[in-house]
Design a protein around this motif. Structure first.
Motif, PDB file in Angstrom:
ATOM      1  N   UNK A   1      -6.211  27.500  15.608  1.00 12.90           N
ATOM      2  CA  UNK A   1      -7.360  27.855  14.810  1.00 12.90           C
ATOM      3  C   UNK A   1      -8.456  26.824  15.049  1.00 12.90           C
ATOM      4  N   UNK A   2      -9.660  27.191  14.702  1.00 11.82           N
ATOM      5  CA  UNK A   2     -10.811  26.326  14.928  1.00 11.82           C
ATOM      6  C   UNK A   2     -11.686  26.331  13.676  1.00 11.82           C
ATOM      7  N   UNK A   3     -12.127  25.147  13.270  1.00  7.84           N
ATOM      8  CA  UNK A   3     -12.946  24.993  12.078  1.00  7.84           C
ATOM      9  C   UNK A   3     -14.242  24.280  12.449  1.00  7.84           C
ATOM     10  N   UNK A   4     -15.369  24.887  12.084  1.00  7.37           N
ATOM     11  CA  UNK A   4     -16.662  24.228  12.229  1.00  7.37           C
ATOM     12  C   UNK A   4     -17.226  23.999  10.834  1.00  7.37           C
ATOM     13  N   UNK A   5     -18.512  23.740  10.755  1.00  6.78           N
ATOM     14  CA  UNK A   5     -19.159  23.409   9.496  1.00  6.78           C
ATOM     15  C   UNK A   5     -18.834  24.439   8.403  1.00  6.78           C
ATOM     16  N   UNK A   6     -18.291  23.975   7.305  1.00  7.86           N
ATOM     17  CA  UNK A   6     -17.937  24.842   6.181  1.00  7.86           C
ATOM     18  C   UNK A   6     -16.533  25.416   6.274  1.00  7.86           C
ATOM     19  N   UNK A   7     -15.877  25.288   7.415  1.00  5.42           N
ATOM     20  CA  UNK A   7     -14.529  25.825   7.579  1.00  5.42           C
ATOM     21  C   UNK A   7     -13.512  25.056   6.749  1.00  5.42           C
ATOM     22  N   UNK A   8     -12.583  25.762   6.147  1.00  5.12           N
ATOM     23  CA  UNK A   8     -11.526  25.155   5.345  1.00  5.12           C
ATOM     24  C   UNK A   8     -10.392  26.170   5.200  1.00  5.12           C
ATOM     25  N   UNK A   9      -9.303  25.767   4.584  1.00  6.87           N
ATOM     26  CA  UNK A   9      -8.191  26.675   4.329  1.00  6.87           C
ATOM     27  C   UNK A   9      -7.660  26.349   2.944  1.00  6.87           C
ATOM     28  N   UNK A  10      -7.670  27.349   2.065  1.00 12.84           N
ATOM     29  CA  UNK A  10      -7.202  27.140   0.691  1.00 12.84           C
ATOM     30  C   UNK A  10      -5.702  26.868   0.664  1.00 12.84           C
ATOM     31  N   UNK A  11      -5.265  26.272  -0.416  1.00  5.74           N
ATOM     32  CA  UNK A  11      -3.866  25.920  -0.607  1.00  5.74           C
ATOM     33  C   UNK A  11      -2.975  27.160  -0.474  1.00  5.74           C
ATOM     34  N   UNK A  12      -1.917  27.038   0.312  1.00  8.96           N
ATOM     35  CA  UNK A  12      -1.023  28.168   0.568  1.00  8.96           C
ATOM     36  C   UNK A  12       0.344  27.670   1.044  1.00  8.96           C
ATOM     37  N   UNK A  13       1.283  28.616   1.119  1.00 11.25           N
ATOM     38  CA  UNK A  13       2.610  28.372   1.697  1.00 11.25           C
ATOM     39  C   UNK A  13       2.751  29.288   2.906  1.00 11.25           C
ATOM     40  N   UNK A  14       3.571  28.884   3.864  1.00 12.32           N
ATOM     41  CA  UNK A  14       3.858  29.730   5.014  1.00 12.32           C
ATOM     42  C   UNK A  14       5.198  30.425   4.801  1.00 12.32           C
ATOM     43  N   UNK A  15       5.474  31.441   5.608  1.00 12.75           N
ATOM     44  CA  UNK A  15       6.705  32.223   5.415  1.00 12.75           C
ATOM     45  C   UNK A  15       7.837  31.817   6.346  1.00 12.75           C
ATOM     46  N   UNK A  16       7.633  30.842   7.191  1.00 12.62           N
ATOM     47  CA  UNK A  16       8.681  30.377   8.106  1.00 12.62           C
ATOM     48  C   UNK A  16       9.584  29.364   7.398  1.00 12.62           C
ATOM     49  N   UNK A  17      10.541  28.830   8.123  1.00 10.01           N
ATOM     50  CA  UNK A  17      11.410  27.782   7.592  1.00 10.01           C
ATOM     51  C   UNK A  17      10.684  26.432   7.615  1.00 10.01           C
ATOM     52  N   UNK A  18      10.078  26.118   8.755  1.00 14.67           N
ATOM     53  CA  UNK A  18       9.278  24.903   8.907  1.00 14.67           C
ATOM     54  C   UNK A  18       7.956  25.247   9.578  1.00 14.67           C
ATOM     55  N   UNK A  19       6.956  24.434   9.325  1.00 15.79           N
ATOM     56  CA  UNK A  19       5.652  24.566   9.966  1.00 15.79           C
ATOM     57  C   UNK A  19       5.352  23.260  10.680  1.00 15.79           C
ATOM     58  N   UNK A  20       4.847  23.361  11.893  1.00 13.43           N
ATOM     59  CA  UNK A  20       4.398  22.192  12.650  1.00 13.43           C
ATOM     60  C   UNK A  20       2.937  22.408  13.004  1.00 13.43           C
ATOM     61  N   UNK A  21       2.112  21.418  12.738  1.00 13.36           N
ATOM     62  CA  UNK A  21       0.691  21.499  13.088  1.00 13.36           C
ATOM     63  C   UNK A  21       0.309  20.286  13.931  1.00 13.36           C
ATOM     64  N   UNK A  22      -0.572  20.508  14.894  1.00 10.30           N
ATOM     65  CA  UNK A  22      -1.105  19.432  15.722  1.00 10.30           C
ATOM     66  C   UNK A  22      -2.618  19.602  15.752  1.00 10.30           C
ATOM     67  N   UNK A  23      -3.331  18.516  15.503  1.00 10.82           N
ATOM     68  CA  UNK A  23      -4.787  18.559  15.441  1.00 10.82           C
ATOM     69  C   UNK A  23      -5.400  18.024  16.722  1.00 10.82           C
ATOM     70  N   UNK A  24      -6.524  18.627  17.083  1.00 10.37           N
ATOM     71  CA  UNK A  24      -7.267  18.215  18.270  1.00 10.37           C
ATOM     72  C   UNK A  24      -8.757  18.250  17.954  1.00 10.37           C
ATOM     73  N   UNK A  25      -9.497  17.357  18.554  1.00 12.69           N
ATOM     74  CA  UNK A  25     -10.958  17.426  18.519  1.00 12.69           C
ATOM     75  C   UNK A  25     -11.492  16.554  19.637  1.00 12.69           C
ATOM     76  N   UNK A  26     -12.702  16.861  20.043  1.00 10.62           N
ATOM     77  CA  UNK A  26     -13.339  16.060  21.081  1.00 10.62           C
ATOM     78  C   UNK A  26     -13.715  14.707  20.499  1.00 10.62           C
ATOM     79  N   UNK A  27     -13.530  13.684  21.316  1.00  3.99           N
ATOM     80  CA  UNK A  27     -13.891  12.340  20.870  1.00  3.99           C
ATOM     81  C   UNK A  27     -15.171  11.896  21.557  1.00  3.99           C
TER      82      UNK A  27
END
Length: 92
Positions: A1-27
């Motif tokens: 997923x990609x977030x720009x100005x104003x992008x966010x994600x409200x509090x939630x749960x996922x339906x899998x057993x575990x969730x893994x997230x990795x963040x990236x951005x240009x430096x």
């Protein structure tokens, strides 16, 4: 997923057993916000480029709003690769 100005994600749960997230951005990082937090525990993680986190999917989590100056070109926001990990019984 990609977030720009104003992008966010409200509090939630996922339906899998575990969730893994990795963040990236240009430096250098040209936005503020976009941090990840576990809502029930008031625990906030400041995202870092190429940083992975794995957690039980039933834990409430959210993404803070991303704030970018108007002069930042598209593509310099917050990227996130999400993987949902589940175990399924083998067919016999």
């Amino acid at each position: 997923s990609y977030y720009e100005n104003g992008g966010h994600y409200k509090s939630h749960k996922d339906t899998a057993l575990h969730t893994a997230v990795t963040w990236f951005f240009r430096e250098p990082r040209l936005f503020s916000g976009g941090d990840f937090h576990f809502s029930e525990y008031q625990e906030k993680l400041e995202i870092k480029h190429n940083m992975p986190v794995m957690f039980p999917s039933f834990v409430l989590h959210a993404v803070d709003e991303v704030c970018m100056p108007e002069n930042v070109p598209p593509g310099f926001g917050r990227y996130c690769m999400t993987q949902f990990i589940s175990l399924y019984p083998q067919n016999k």
